[in-house]
Design an enzyme around this catalytic site. Structure first.
Site, mmCIF file in Angstrom:
data_model
loop_
_atom_site.group_PDB
_atom_site.id
_atom_site.type_symbol
_atom_site.label_atom_id
_atom_site.label_comp_id
_atom_site.label_asym_id
_atom_site.label_seq_id
_atom_site.Cartn_x
_atom_site.Cartn_y
_atom_site.Cartn_z
ATOM 1 N N SER A 49 92.313 72.296 35.689
ATOM 2 C CA SER A 49 92.080 72.618 36.591
ATOM 3 C C SER A 49 91.119 71.852 37.659
ATOM 4 C CB SER A 49 91.995 74.291 36.932
ATOM 5 O OG SER A 49 92.663 74.884 36.190
HETATM 6 N N1 SAH Z 1 91.908 76.249 30.853
HETATM 7 C C1 SAH Z 1 92.460 74.798 30.654
HETATM 8 C C2 SAH Z 1 93.690 74.817 31.662
HETATM 9 C C3 SAH Z 1 95.052 74.733 31.020
HETATM 10 S S1 SAH Z 1 96.597 74.692 31.701
HETATM 11 C C4 SAH Z 1 91.670 73.954 30.866
HETATM 12 O O1 SAH Z 1 90.275 74.093 31.281
HETATM 13 O O2 SAH Z 1 92.020 72.756 30.732
HETATM 14 C C5 SAH Z 1 97.127 76.051 30.966
HETATM 15 C C6 SAH Z 1 97.445 76.295 29.892
HETATM 16 O O3 SAH Z 1 98.029 77.577 29.396
HETATM 17 C C7 SAH Z 1 98.271 75.180 29.066
HETATM 18 O O4 SAH Z 1 97.675 74.461 28.156
HETATM 19 C C8 SAH Z 1 99.334 76.015 28.397
HETATM 20 O O5 SAH Z 1 99.959 75.580 27.332
HETATM 21 C C9 SAH Z 1 98.736 77.099 28.211
HETATM 22 N N2 SAH Z 1 99.637 78.560 28.063
HETATM 23 C C10 SAH Z 1 100.631 78.799 28.667
HETATM 24 N N3 SAH Z 1 101.249 80.091 28.303
HETATM 25 C C11 SAH Z 1 100.594 80.509 27.202
HETATM 26 C C12 SAH Z 1 100.105 81.710 26.460
HETATM 27 N N4 SAH Z 1 101.515 82.703 26.513
HETATM 28 N N5 SAH Z 1 99.443 81.995 25.573
HETATM 29 C C13 SAH Z 1 98.414 80.853 25.366
HETATM 30 N N6 SAH Z 1 98.342 79.723 26.351
HETATM 31 C C14 SAH Z 1 99.457 79.649 26.916
#
Ligand code: SAH
Length: 214
Positions: free
Chosen positions: A63
């Site tokens: 993000s």
């Molecule tokens: N907090 C992260 C942003 C990640 S983007 C950072 O600081 O980089 C969102 C993430 O959520 C992705 O990696 C995706 O794989 C994950 N995601 C999506 N659905 C999910 C679920 N049901 N359980 C765990 N992770 C999930």
């Protein structure tokens, strides 16, 4: 920790965060310290402190700094909390949280991302982060309840297991809405009462799972 991006980090804090509603001095301090460039590909390190999200592996994104700061600030951490994060991704948000609370529990559904994040947690000695490969829409029952929950992927609804695993009092931030655009929701649980407030519009990748998108 001083490194070649120290100045870039300080500029990020003053030009993107402090002047746009981020007033929690602990959040500003931590974001001036956590080496965000370590959480992106080598080829993109030069852009790591820019005012935008960046792609990470497996078609996911880290993000924009302002969104990380705003969601973190909304949790009003004092330092003693147990925090659950859904969507570890690069690990950057978890690393920021780990310096503001007692313990971070973070869940990711894509193994390659989780493995990458774990390496950086070790490198930065974030020993208070516990991570797990799973469908985070089910929460992480074993360590519940959590004083604060942060979901960093967009969901069609607030997953029921997360509401159940929230402590009382407790607070949660989660993007809820359509696939391509969501509203950031702020939920509180106080004396058994759930209250939900809408903050700003955001664009997150999809939360995929049992209580998210199928
Ligand atoms: N907090 C992260 C942003 C990640 S983007 C950072 O600081 O980089 C969102 C993430 O959520 C992705 O990696 C995706 O794989 C994950 N995601 C999506 N659905 C999910 C679920 N049901 N359980 C765990 N992770 C999930």
């Amino acid at each position: 920790m001083m490194d070649r991006f120290t100045t870039a980090r300080e500029r990020m804090v003053s030009e993107q965060l402090a002047c746009r509603g981020i007033s929690d001095s602990n959040v500003l301090k931590v974001m001036s310290e956590v080496p965000r460039h370590l959480f992106v590909d080598d080829a993109m390190q030069g852009r790591a402190y820019g005012d935008h999200p960046l792609p990470i592996a497996s078609d996911q994104t880290i993000s924009q700094p302002l969104i990380v700061a705003a969601m973190t600030q909304a949790l009003q951490l004092q330092g003693t909390e147990k925090v659950l994060e859904i969507g570890t991704g690069s690990g950057y948000q978890a690393a920021v949280l780990s310096r503001l609370c007692a313990n971070v529990y973070t869940v990711e559904r894509i193994n390659t991302l989780l493995a990458g994040a774990r390496k950086i947690f070790d490198q930065l000695r974030c020993y208070n982060i516990l991570s797990r490969l799973d469908d985070g829409t089910m929460g992480w029952r074993e360590h519940a309840p959590y004083d604060a929950i942060i979901v960093t992927a967009g969901s069609p609804e607030i997953p029921e297991p997360l509401i159940d695993q929230l402590a009382d009092p407790g607070r949660m931030v989660i993007p809820v809405g359509e696939r391509d655009v969501q509203e950031l929701h702020y939920l509180t649980k106080i004396d058994g009462e759930i209250e939900v407030q809408q903050l700003e519009s955001v664009r997150f990748v999809s939360l995929i799972g049992e209580h998210g998108w199928k």
